[in-house]
Write an enzyme that holds these catalytic residues in place. Structure first.
Site, PDB file in Angstrom:
ATOM      1  CB  THR A  12      -0.948  -0.032   1.218  1.00  0.00           C
ATOM      2  OG1 THR A  12      -1.834  -1.123   1.025  1.00  0.00           O
ATOM      3  CG2 THR A  12      -1.747   1.229   1.371  1.00  0.00           C
ATOM      4  CB  SER A  55       2.619  -7.905   1.010  1.00  0.00           C
ATOM      5  OG  SER A  55       1.720  -7.690   2.078  1.00  0.00           O
ATOM      6  CB  THR A  86       0.815  -3.504   6.366  1.00  0.00           C
ATOM      7  OG1 THR A  86      -0.498  -3.391   5.814  1.00  0.00           O
ATOM      8  CG2 THR A  86       1.538  -2.188   6.276  1.00  0.00           C
ATOM      9  CG  ASP A  87      -2.446  -7.492   3.404  1.00  0.00           C
ATOM     10  OD1 ASP A  87      -2.806  -6.559   4.134  1.00  0.00           O
ATOM     11  OD2 ASP A  87      -3.068  -7.831   2.375  1.00  0.00           O
TER      12      ASP A  87
HETATM   13  N1  ASP Z   1      -2.783  -5.423   0.791  1.00  0.00           N
HETATM   14  C1  ASP Z   1      -1.719  -4.494   1.074  1.00  0.00           C
HETATM   15  C2  ASP Z   1      -0.411  -5.244   1.009  1.00  0.00           C
HETATM   16  O1  ASP Z   1      -0.106  -5.948   1.917  1.00  0.00           O
HETATM   17  C3  ASP Z   1      -1.959  -3.890   2.399  1.00  0.00           C
HETATM   18  C4  ASP Z   1      -0.904  -2.919   2.871  1.00  0.00           C
HETATM   19  O2  ASP Z   1       0.177  -2.801   2.359  1.00  0.00           O
HETATM   20  O3  ASP Z   1      -1.214  -2.209   3.862  1.00  0.00           O
HETATM   21  O4  ASP Z   1       0.290  -5.153   0.044  1.00  0.00           O
END
Ligand code: ASP
Length: 315
Positions: A12, A55, A86-87
């Protein structure tokens, strides 16, 4: 001046929100474009776009490509920053600390809000990560999110707001106006693995325990598919629904079973185990336990060696 390698993998932090603000896509903006929005004079930054994914799609091939990129960068960099979704950031951080043995800082960061969102947290987190990577007090794999510095056993605690990461034992320190403050350091002795390709990461899956559980039905199929280990994410302090427990008991041959908890802040002690051959995950999350078990099985560890490695996280 220090040289910091910046390895971008997506997330993200590189995400773009639709004009109606209802949806966004992770892993769009190249690292060069992100960097152009950041003023950082504390180091020479050497960016590298390794991937640009959401991710949630992280896989073992990219993990090992990341490890090899870090190995190469460590030869002439003073520290490394990794941008990551962050996933699964906590999974990658946990993996890296088991695979990369270095005193130099390797700092993972991401964002909870896309790059063009109101109040986007990405550039702030990236700036903080560069500050941590330049700090003489930062060593090994670290995570920085929401102005805090965490050990790799942190976790994404909320999808809401920018204050999204937390840790069992709280933060190791903070970044405030570019100043890095450590309150404590991690002294836990960790196992180290030399694996540099996906063959070193055995198939291990996670099964969740919950009321009226029917997951035992898939165990045979998992084994046939090459799964060699199972982490059970038990309820509470490692309790497992009797139906799943019975199914696991009839599949013990060729399957190593580690018991963790589905509760974010939990501890599974050996005394709580519900079958003699199971191994307790201690304070490790099911996701971290799965990575440790996969590396141990991938490296040919015996049952005793696996139990000893997990005991390091149970003190
Ligand atoms: N879906 C995103 C990822 O993990 C969420 C994030 O980065 O906050 O790439």
């Amino acid at each position: 001046m220090k040289k910091i390698g910046l390895i971008a993998t997506g997330g993200t932090i590189a995400g773009v929100q639709a004009p109606d603000m209802q949806t966004y896509t992770a892993g769009i903006v190249p690292i060069g474009a992100l960097l152009s929005g950041l003023h950082f004079e504390g180091a020479e930054i050497c960016p590298m776009q390794l991937a640009n994914i959401d991710s949630c799609d992280m896989g073992v091939d990219l993990w090992f490509a990341l490890v090899r990129a870090i190995d190469a960068a460590l030869a002439d960099m003073d520290g490394i920053v990794i941008t990551h979704g962050t996933d699964t950031l906590e999974e990658s951080a946990f993996l890296l600390q088991l695979l990369v043995a270095t005193h130099k800082p390797i700092v993972l960061t991401g964002a909870n809000r896309p790059s063009n969102a109101l109040g986007a947290d990405g550039l702030r987190n990236l700036h903080n990560a560069l500050c941590v990577a330049c700090s003489d007090n930062a060593h090994g794999v670290l995570v920085t999110m929401n102005d805090s510095i965490f050990a790799p056993d942190c976790y994404k605690a909320t999808t809401l707001g920018a204050d999204c990461f937390a840790a069992h034992n709280g933060a190791l320190g903070y970044v405030q106006q570019g100043a890095v403050h450590f309150l404590r350091t991690e002294s836990r002795k960790l196992p180290h693995f030399a694996a540099r390709s996906p063959e070193g990461f055995a198939r291990v899956e996670i099964l969740l325990s919950y009321a009226h559980n029917g997951l035992g039905a898939i165990l045979g199929a998992l084994k046939e598919d090459g799964v060699r280990g199972v982490v059970v994410a038990g309820s509470g302090a490692g309790n497992v629904h009797f139906a799943l427990k019975q199914a696991l008991a009839s599949h013990t041959h060729g399957l190593t079973i580690v018991c963790a908890s589905r509760v974010a802040r939990a501890f599974v002690a050996p005394a709580m185990l519900q079958a003699p051959q199971w191994i307790a995950a201690g304070y490790l999350s099911p996701f971290a336990a799965r990575i440790l078990l996969a590396l141990l099985l991938g490296g040919g560890a015996t049952h005793d060696a696996i139990a000893q490695a997990f005991a390091l996280f149970g003190d």
